[in-house]
Design an enzyme around this catalytic site. Structure first.
Site, mmCIF file in Angstrom:
data_model
loop_
_atom_site.group_PDB
_atom_site.id
_atom_site.type_symbol
_atom_site.label_atom_id
_atom_site.label_comp_id
_atom_site.label_asym_id
_atom_site.label_seq_id
_atom_site.Cartn_x
_atom_site.Cartn_y
_atom_site.Cartn_z
ATOM 1 N N THR A 101 0.867 -1.175 0.000
ATOM 2 C CA THR A 101 0.000 0.000 0.000
ATOM 3 C C THR A 101 0.899 1.218 0.000
ATOM 4 O OG1 THR A 101 -1.805 -1.131 1.148
ATOM 5 C CG2 THR A 101 -1.750 1.273 1.281
ATOM 6 N N LYS A 176 -7.287 1.607 -3.252
ATOM 7 C CA LYS A 176 -6.967 1.221 -1.873
ATOM 8 C C LYS A 176 -7.142 2.409 -0.931
ATOM 9 C CE LYS A 176 -5.520 -1.217 1.619
ATOM 10 N NZ LYS A 176 -4.234 -1.925 1.710
ATOM 11 N N LYS A 244 -0.057 5.277 8.490
ATOM 12 C CA LYS A 244 0.712 5.425 7.255
ATOM 13 C C LYS A 244 -0.234 5.500 6.065
ATOM 14 C CE LYS A 244 2.064 2.065 4.898
ATOM 15 N NZ LYS A 244 1.633 1.326 3.668
#
Length: 296
Positions: A101, A176, A244
C-alpha cells in the site's frame, strides 16, 4: 512477455507476504524469496520449499514474475529500484507486481522505470488483512495495462478471491485509498456505537447480534466486535500501518482538492492511540481511546 509463468520471486515476507508467497508455492510454482531479515526467509523456505536469496536482485534473477510486499514508498524504492533492487535482476519481458500500500505517485514512477527496462508493471494493493492472506481470500485492486493484468491475475488468484483491474497504473493505489477512507469511518462508527451501548447499560453482544442483521452491518462489526468488547487488541492490522495509509490518503486528497474531514479526524484519533502506546494494536483499538480518555 512469458505466457506460462513457472518461476516467481516474492520480495517481503511480513505478516501478509509470508502466507501469500506460501500460496504460490502450494500451487506448484518455483518461488524465490527475499526478506530483509534473512532468518525469516530461511524459515519460509524450510516450510514451503523454493529458495531464499541475499538481495532482491538475486531473488528476481530468472523469475518471470516478481511480487513485492513491503512497508512504504521508501521500502519499495529500495527493493525495486536500488542498486541491488529487483529491476537490476529482471529480464525484459518479465513482470513486476507491487502489493505494497503506497502512493499513486510511486506507482507511476515504478511503471515508468519498468517500461524503460521492457518490463510490465501492475500496482496491486490488497485488503483483507493477515487473515485474508492466510485464507487466500484477499481483495486485490490493480492498476496497469490490460495485458500485464491478464498475465498476473491467474497467479494473484491463488491468494485473492477478488482480483480487479481498476484502470492504468496508480489506479489500484487510488482504489486502496478509498478502501482505507471507508474503513476508518466504519471503525470509528462501531467504536462510538459500542461505547454508547455500554454507557446506556445495554448488552453489547445482543446489540450487535440485532443491528448486524440490518443496515448497520459491516465486516468490521462481524469480525471485530467481540475483541473490542473484550478490550483485546493484540492482533490484526496495526494502528501504525493505518496511520501510514491514512497519511497517503490525506496527501492525495490535498492534491486532488478532495475534502476528507472524517478521515482527518480519525487519523488524529489514531495518533491518540499511538500516544497511549498502542501503535501495534489493531485498528479497532479506537474504543480503548474512549474507555480511557485520561490516557488519550
Amino acid at each position: 512477455m512469458p505466457q506460462d509463468i513457472s518461476t516467481v520471486a516474492f520480495i517481503g515476507l511480513g505478516v501478509m507476504g509470508y502466507p501469500m508467497a506460501g500460496h504460490l508455492a502450494g500451487a506448484g510454482l518455483d518461488v524465490r524469496v527475499y526478506n530483509r531479515t534473512a532468518d525469516k526467509a530461511a524459515a519460509w523456505v524450510a516450510e514451503h520449499g523454493g529458495s531464499h536469496h541475499p538481495t532482491p536482485r538475486e531473488a528476481a534473477h530468472g523469475a518471470d514474475l516478481v511480487l513485492v510486499c513491503v512497508g512504504n514508498d521508501g521500502d519499495v524504492r529500495q527493493v525495486a529500484l536500488g542498486d541491488d533492487g529487483a529491476l537490476q535482476g529482471m529480464a525484459a519481458g518479465s513482470l513486476l507486481v507491487d502489493h505494497t500500500t503506497a502512493s499513486a505517485e510511486l506507482a507511476a514512477e515504478l511503471d515508468a522505470a519498468c517500461r524503460e527496462h521492457g518490463i510490465g508493471f501492475v500496482d496491486a494493493p490488497v485488503s483483507g488483512g493477515q487473515q485474508g492472506a492466510e485464507r487466500g481470500t484477499l481483495t486485490i485492486m490493480c492498476g496497469g495495462a490490460l495485458a500485464d493484468f491478464e498475465l498476473a491475475a491467474p497467479l494473484l488468484e491463488h491468494y485473492g478471491r477478488a482480483v480487479t483491474l481498476m484502470g492504468p497504473a496508480g489506479s489500484g493505489q487510488l482504489t486502496k485509498m478509498v478502501n482505507q477512507i471507508c474503513i476508518g469511518g466504519l471503525i470509528q462508527g462501531l467504536t462510538e456505537g459500542l461505547h454508547f451501548a455500554d454507557k446506556a447499560g445495554l448488552d453489547p453482544l445482543r446489540v450487535v447480534e440485532v443491528i448486524s442483521q440490518g443496515a448497520a452491518g459491516s465486516w468490521q462489526m462481524d469480525n471485530r466486535h467481540r475483541t473490542m468488547i473484550e478490550d483485546e487488541y493484540e492482533h490484526g492490522f496495526a494502528v501504525d500501518w493505518m496511520r501510514k495509509d491514512l497519511g497517503i490518503c490525506l496527501d492525495q486528497a490535498r492534491r486532488l482538492g478532495a475534502r476528507l474531514p472524517v478521515t482527518a479526524l480519525v487519523d488524529q484519533f489514531y495518533a491518540d492511540v499511538q500516544a497511549m502506546g498502542g501503535g501495534r494494536w489493531d485498528t479497532s483499538s479506537l474504543l480503548r481511546r474512549l474507555r480511557d480518555p485520561d490516557k488519550a
